[in-house]
Design a protein around this motif. Structure first.
Motif, PDB file in Angstrom:
ATOM      1  N   THR A 239      -4.197  13.274  -4.085  1.00  0.00           N
ATOM      2  CA  THR A 239      -4.831  12.326  -3.267  1.00  0.00           C
ATOM      3  C   THR A 239      -6.198  12.770  -2.757  1.00  0.00           C
ATOM      4  OG1 THR A 239      -2.733  11.814  -2.604  1.00  0.00           O
ATOM      5  CG2 THR A 239      -4.483  11.067  -1.101  1.00  0.00           C
TER       6      THR A 239
ATOM      7  N   ASN B 183      -6.839  12.827  -9.743  1.00  0.00           N
ATOM      8  CA  ASN B 183      -6.231  11.657  -9.228  1.00  0.00           C
ATOM      9  C   ASN B 183      -5.009  11.301  -9.943  1.00  0.00           C
ATOM     10  OD1 ASN B 183      -6.088   8.460  -8.419  1.00  0.00           O
ATOM     11  ND2 ASN B 183      -5.531   9.562  -6.900  1.00  0.00           N
TER      12      ASN B 183
ATOM     13  N   PRO C 149     -10.649  -3.390  -0.317  1.00  0.00           N
ATOM     14  CA  PRO C 149     -10.337  -2.943  -1.417  1.00  0.00           C
ATOM     15  C   PRO C 149     -11.645  -2.297  -2.299  1.00  0.00           C
ATOM     16  CG  PRO C 149      -8.927  -4.674  -1.248  1.00  0.00           C
ATOM     17  CD  PRO C 149      -9.723  -4.640  -0.227  1.00  0.00           C
TER      18      PRO C 149
ATOM     19  N   ALA D 249     -12.684   4.435  -6.637  1.00  0.00           N
ATOM     20  CA  ALA D 249     -11.562   4.180  -5.389  1.00  0.00           C
ATOM     21  C   ALA D 249     -10.639   3.274  -5.593  1.00  0.00           C
ATOM     22  CB  ALA D 249     -12.418   4.205  -4.112  1.00  0.00           C
ATOM     23  N   ASP D 250      -9.452   3.309  -4.841  1.00  0.00           N
ATOM     24  CA  ASP D 250      -8.846   2.140  -4.675  1.00  0.00           C
ATOM     25  C   ASP D 250      -9.067   1.376  -3.490  1.00  0.00           C
ATOM     26  OD1 ASP D 250      -6.276   2.867  -6.721  1.00  0.00           O
ATOM     27  OD2 ASP D 250      -6.666   4.810  -5.404  1.00  0.00           O
ATOM     28  N   ARG D 251      -9.576   1.982  -2.282  1.00  0.00           N
ATOM     29  CA  ARG D 251      -9.889   1.397  -1.066  1.00  0.00           C
ATOM     30  C   ARG D 251     -11.151   1.948  -0.644  1.00  0.00           C
ATOM     31  NH1 ARG D 251      -7.341   1.853   3.280  1.00  0.00           N
ATOM     32  NH2 ARG D 251      -5.888   3.726   2.516  1.00  0.00           N
TER      33      ARG D 251
ATOM     34  N   GLU E 101      -3.566   7.830  -3.572  1.00  0.00           N
ATOM     35  CA  GLU E 101      -4.892   7.078  -3.660  1.00  0.00           C
ATOM     36  C   GLU E 101      -6.192   7.758  -3.567  1.00  0.00           C
ATOM     37  OE1 GLU E 101      -4.780   3.004  -1.135  1.00  0.00           O
ATOM     38  OE2 GLU E 101      -4.754   4.786   0.199  1.00  0.00           O
TER      39      GLU E 101
ATOM     40  N   ARG F 162     -11.267  11.622 -11.347  1.00  0.00           N
ATOM     41  CA  ARG F 162     -10.259  10.629 -12.133  1.00  0.00           C
ATOM     42  C   ARG F 162      -9.136  11.230 -12.448  1.00  0.00           C
ATOM     43  NH1 ARG F 162     -13.818   8.379 -14.817  1.00  0.00           N
ATOM     44  NH2 ARG F 162     -14.314   6.711 -13.711  1.00  0.00           N
TER      45      ARG F 162
ATOM     46  N   MET G  28       0.730  -1.068   0.084  1.00  0.00           N
ATOM     47  CA  MET G  28      -0.136  -0.307  -0.051  1.00  0.00           C
ATOM     48  C   MET G  28       0.859   1.076  -0.125  1.00  0.00           C
ATOM     49  SD  MET G  28      -3.281   0.998   2.645  1.00  0.00           S
ATOM     50  CE  MET G  28      -2.353   2.143   3.743  1.00  0.00           C
TER      51      MET G  28
END
Length: 237
Positions: free
Chosen positions: A188, A183, A219, A203-205, A32, A180, A1
């Protein structure tokens, strides 16, 4: 991570005598997009307000780049590169687009150098420099609110609160594209969003809040694919 840019460690937050957040912990790694999702009233906005020190925590710690921020004034958090785009957008309706942006650009050192960059990123705002913000569509006002968040002290962590609220489906897609793109350009993002599917696709997480507590983290793609969890936690069938 990724290395943690933001760490929220066991915070409790109260509104007067009402206990709203209970031992909330989450992290956002550098680069992220992390989604914070949950039903209405779960405490998502309060979490963002606690990070910005608008509603100070009563216990626990919040750090940005390893340095505590939970004891700062809100403008001190902003100077650390954290910017909050509230759900209500809060643009100045009687001011033009340019005047709204100029106010944000002059709120911190070096912000004005990024002013024209914002117009390049948001060409629709460039076309409406002289239009009063209050006469624009909801989607355009959301773009303006995000653009303001990128000005002032250099923003590297953006807290977005319900950016799709009240927008038509096509405009929601446009806002998702903006998130998007931001990012991809290195911003972040901690994203609070009632539209859980949109948030999880970006999202990533993800963390799920329920009555002021983190009840699930995973995730984002894993949570999105878990239809039982989506229905149980978020009411999405």
């Amino acid at each position: 991570m990724a290395e943690d840019m933001l760490s929220v460690d066991g915070i409790d937050t109260h509104y007067g005598e009402s206990h709203v957040l209970f031992d909330v912990s989450l992290s956002v790694g550098r680069g992220e997009v992390v989604a914070l999702v949950g039903r209405n009233g779960a405490g998502k906005t309060t979490t963002l307000r606690s990070i910005m020190c608008l509603t100070p925590v009563t216990s626990g710690e919040i750090t940005k780049d390893g340095e505590p921020i939970h004891g700062l004034e809100p403008h001190g958090v902003r100077k650390r590169g954290v910017s909050w785009v509230p759900e209500e957008r809060r643009v100045f309706g009687d001011l033009t687009v340019e005047e709204n942006l100029r106010l944000a650009a002059h709120s911190g050192d070096g912000g004005d150098d990024r002013f024209e960059d914002v117009y390049e990123r948001f060409p629709r705002l460039d076309e409406r420099r002289d239009q009063k913000a209050g006469t624009m569509s909801g989607g355009e006002q959301q773009m303006l609110a995000i653009a303001r968040g990128l000005l002032g002290p250099e923003t590297d962590l953006l807290l977005l609160d319900e950016p799709s609220e009240g927008l038509a489906p096509q405009i929601v897609d446009d806002v998702a594209d903006i998130i998007r793109d931001l990012n991809e350009d290195g911003v972040t993002i901690l994203l609070v969003e009632q539209n859980a599917e949109m948030a999880l696709e970006l999202a990533d997480r993800a963390y799920v809040l329920e009555t002021g507590e983190v009840v699930h983290d995973a995730p984002a793609g894993e949570l999105l694919a878990d239809r039982e969890a989506m229905e149980s936690y978020l009411g999405v069938k």
